[in-house]
Design a protein around this motif. Sequence first.
Motif, PDB file in Angstrom:
ATOM      1  N   GLN A 276       0.834  -1.204   0.000  1.00  0.00           N
ATOM      2  CA  GLN A 276       0.000   0.000   0.000  1.00  0.00           C
ATOM      3  C   GLN A 276       0.872   1.259   0.000  1.00  0.00           C
ATOM      4  O   GLN A 276       0.574   2.230  -0.703  1.00  0.00           O
ATOM      5  CB  GLN A 276      -0.931   0.001   1.211  1.00  0.00           C
ATOM      6  N   ILE A 277       1.965   1.230   0.766  1.00  0.00           N
ATOM      7  CA  ILE A 277       2.901   2.350   0.748  1.00  0.00           C
ATOM      8  C   ILE A 277       3.533   2.469  -0.635  1.00  0.00           C
ATOM      9  O   ILE A 277       3.783   3.576  -1.125  1.00  0.00           O
ATOM     10  CB  ILE A 277       3.982   2.173   1.836  1.00  0.00           C
ATOM     11  N   ALA A 278       3.777   1.335  -1.292  1.00  0.00           N
ATOM     12  CA  ALA A 278       4.334   1.362  -2.650  1.00  0.00           C
ATOM     13  C   ALA A 278       3.395   2.087  -3.608  1.00  0.00           C
ATOM     14  O   ALA A 278       3.844   2.873  -4.455  1.00  0.00           O
ATOM     15  CB  ALA A 278       4.599  -0.056  -3.142  1.00  0.00           C
ATOM     16  N   GLU A 279       2.097   1.833  -3.479  1.00  0.00           N
ATOM     17  CA  GLU A 279       1.134   2.544  -4.335  1.00  0.00           C
ATOM     18  C   GLU A 279       1.194   4.048  -4.101  1.00  0.00           C
ATOM     19  O   GLU A 279       1.124   4.842  -5.055  1.00  0.00           O
ATOM     20  CB  GLU A 279      -0.280   2.024  -4.070  1.00  0.00           C
ATOM     21  N   ALA A 280       1.333   4.440  -2.837  1.00  0.00           N
ATOM     22  CA  ALA A 280       1.443   5.865  -2.527  1.00  0.00           C
ATOM     23  C   ALA A 280       2.734   6.441  -3.112  1.00  0.00           C
ATOM     24  O   ALA A 280       2.742   7.553  -3.660  1.00  0.00           O
ATOM     25  CB  ALA A 280       1.410   6.076  -1.015  1.00  0.00           C
ATOM     26  N   ALA A 281       3.819   5.686  -3.026  1.00  0.00           N
ATOM     27  CA  ALA A 281       5.101   6.153  -3.562  1.00  0.00           C
ATOM     28  C   ALA A 281       5.036   6.296  -5.077  1.00  0.00           C
ATOM     29  O   ALA A 281       5.560   7.266  -5.648  1.00  0.00           O
ATOM     30  CB  ALA A 281       6.215   5.188  -3.164  1.00  0.00           C
ATOM     31  N   ILE A 282       4.384   5.341  -5.733  1.00  0.00           N
ATOM     32  CA  ILE A 282       4.265   5.393  -7.193  1.00  0.00           C
ATOM     33  C   ILE A 282       3.490   6.650  -7.621  1.00  0.00           C
ATOM     34  O   ILE A 282       3.896   7.365  -8.542  1.00  0.00           O
ATOM     35  CB  ILE A 282       3.579   4.114  -7.720  1.00  0.00           C
ATOM     36  N   ARG A 283       2.370   6.915  -6.934  1.00  0.00           N
ATOM     37  CA  ARG A 283       1.602   8.125  -7.278  1.00  0.00           C
ATOM     38  C   ARG A 283       2.433   9.381  -7.027  1.00  0.00           C
ATOM     39  O   ARG A 283       2.445  10.309  -7.852  1.00  0.00           O
ATOM     40  CB  ARG A 283       0.315   8.204  -6.464  1.00  0.00           C
ATOM     41  N   SER A 284       3.134   9.414  -5.907  1.00  0.00           N
ATOM     42  CA  SER A 284       3.935  10.602  -5.568  1.00  0.00           C
ATOM     43  C   SER A 284       5.050  10.819  -6.574  1.00  0.00           C
ATOM     44  O   SER A 284       5.309  11.954  -6.999  1.00  0.00           O
ATOM     45  CB  SER A 284       4.504  10.446  -4.157  1.00  0.00           C
ATOM     46  N   LEU A 285       5.710   9.750  -6.971  1.00  0.00           N
ATOM     47  CA  LEU A 285       6.780   9.865  -7.956  1.00  0.00           C
ATOM     48  C   LEU A 285       6.243  10.343  -9.301  1.00  0.00           C
ATOM     49  O   LEU A 285       6.867  11.164  -9.982  1.00  0.00           O
ATOM     50  CB  LEU A 285       7.500   8.523  -8.103  1.00  0.00           C
ATOM     51  N   GLU A 286       5.084   9.840  -9.682  1.00  0.00           N
ATOM     52  CA  GLU A 286       4.465  10.280 -10.944  1.00  0.00           C
ATOM     53  C   GLU A 286       4.131  11.766 -10.891  1.00  0.00           C
ATOM     54  O   GLU A 286       4.369  12.508 -11.856  1.00  0.00           O
ATOM     55  CB  GLU A 286       3.203   9.469 -11.216  1.00  0.00           C
ATOM     56  N   ASN A 287       3.591  12.218  -9.749  1.00  0.00           N
ATOM     57  CA  ASN A 287       3.238  13.635  -9.613  1.00  0.00           C
ATOM     58  C   ASN A 287       4.472  14.538  -9.657  1.00  0.00           C
ATOM     59  O   ASN A 287       4.376  15.710 -10.021  1.00  0.00           O
ATOM     60  CB  ASN A 287       2.466  13.868  -8.315  1.00  0.00           C
ATOM     61  N   LEU A 288       5.613  13.971  -9.260  1.00  0.00           N
ATOM     62  CA  LEU A 288       6.863  14.721  -9.287  1.00  0.00           C
ATOM     63  C   LEU A 288       7.618  14.530 -10.609  1.00  0.00           C
ATOM     64  O   LEU A 288       8.764  14.955 -10.746  1.00  0.00           O
ATOM     65  CB  LEU A 288       7.749  14.284  -8.115  1.00  0.00           C
ATOM     66  N   ASN A 289       6.964  13.833 -11.549  1.00  0.00           N
ATOM     67  CA  ASN A 289       7.532  13.584 -12.884  1.00  0.00           C
ATOM     68  C   ASN A 289       8.783  12.702 -12.860  1.00  0.00           C
ATOM     69  O   ASN A 289       9.660  12.835 -13.710  1.00  0.00           O
ATOM     70  CB  ASN A 289       7.837  14.909 -13.596  1.00  0.00           C
ATOM     71  N   TYR A 290       8.850  11.808 -11.865  1.00  0.00           N
ATOM     72  CA  TYR A 290       9.897  10.795 -11.849  1.00  0.00           C
ATOM     73  C   TYR A 290       9.392   9.565 -12.593  1.00  0.00           C
ATOM     74  O   TYR A 290       8.247   9.132 -12.393  1.00  0.00           O
ATOM     75  CB  TYR A 290      10.261  10.386 -10.426  1.00  0.00           C
ATOM     76  N   CYS A 291      10.248   8.981 -13.412  1.00  0.00           N
ATOM     77  CA  CYS A 291       9.886   7.761 -14.144  1.00  0.00           C
ATOM     78  C   CYS A 291      10.553   6.560 -13.482  1.00  0.00           C
ATOM     79  O   CYS A 291      11.753   6.599 -13.165  1.00  0.00           O
ATOM     80  CB  CYS A 291      10.332   7.873 -15.597  1.00  0.00           C
TER      81      CYS A 291
END
Length: 364
Positions: A276-291
């Motif tokens: 679940q934390i991974a899902e949050a990290a994935i969304r956060s990274l996407e919002n920060l434009n990290y691939c």
Amino acid sequence: MAKYSVIKEHIKQRLIRGEWTEGYRLPSSREFAQYYESSVNTIEKAIKELAEEGWLIRDSRRGTFMNKGKETLQSGTRLVAAFVFGIDNPIWATALRGVEDTLFLRGYQLLSSSDDRNLEKLESLVRGAVERKVEGVILSPFMSEGHEEINNRIFSLLQDYGIKYISLDRVVYNTSIPYVTSDNIAGAYNLTKLLIGQGHKRILFIKNSNISTINERLMGFKQAFIDSELEYSDEFEVFISTKYEDFSDEFDDYCEILERKMKEMQFTAVFTANDQIAEAAIRSLENLNYCIPDDVSLVTYDAENLNRRIKLNVTGVTQPFYEMGQCAAQLLLKMIDENEDPLFYGQVCKSNIYIGESVNSISE
């Protein structure tokens, strides 16, 4: 004594103890063979003689049953209850299947329910199980805010009624409650070493609670740095506390906080303590434009469960929940049979690392 004779005698003793009540089908010869680590032919010979002696009745369509004409020393309800956060969650459903398969071979039936991360519901379920006169309980205790009082009431209730109980997937600190979990320290250690081996030194470890499983993973994470002779800094531990372990209702806020923290840090990889934390990290990274993995590598615990829900193929630890369920049931039945607590209080099952496509190597 021939092996079939030993098996025959053991099955007879189980019949005498009342492991299979009247009308309850016994395991198949193939299932018995797996349980006794024997051939089907050997089992068939033992079952045939028990039927000839009047202990069993065989029906070609329905299976094999205890002969109700034989007297047994039946006692107890042959019921075990198991409570998990959510039966609809594949990892918990897998654990329950491990519990159920083990109980079936011993003539027990399983009562299973979801507590839906609600402490009051869990207490109500346990009280209902006590009323049903279950002989044992397997549960994953809550470790979120305000859990101590209700957990203590639950454990005291079970103890007062002489009901044996096991903690699944976590250790309850400052108690001697028996538990079954996975090798969180070793799993996190190996996963971190994988990242370090790909050149990563600035790795965020993201968690949302201080339950035993997550703290053990943090220990493995730290030890991997020490053994690799790399400097470890607490600044890479990102702790965003949530009211509940399952923070679905707090997910958006969690992501916002995580984004702000990520903006302030320089890192090349992220290790999340659960899916679940991974899902949050994935969304956060996407919002920060990290691939992922071109800009940032990502690994997580419970990768298999995560990969069922998202498009990314994430590398991470897969816990042996089926085996953990089996071990919990076996330990609980041993406690019931011997009517005492075990001499040892913990059993650890080995996890595996799944290699996905979320990790890239980086140059020095």
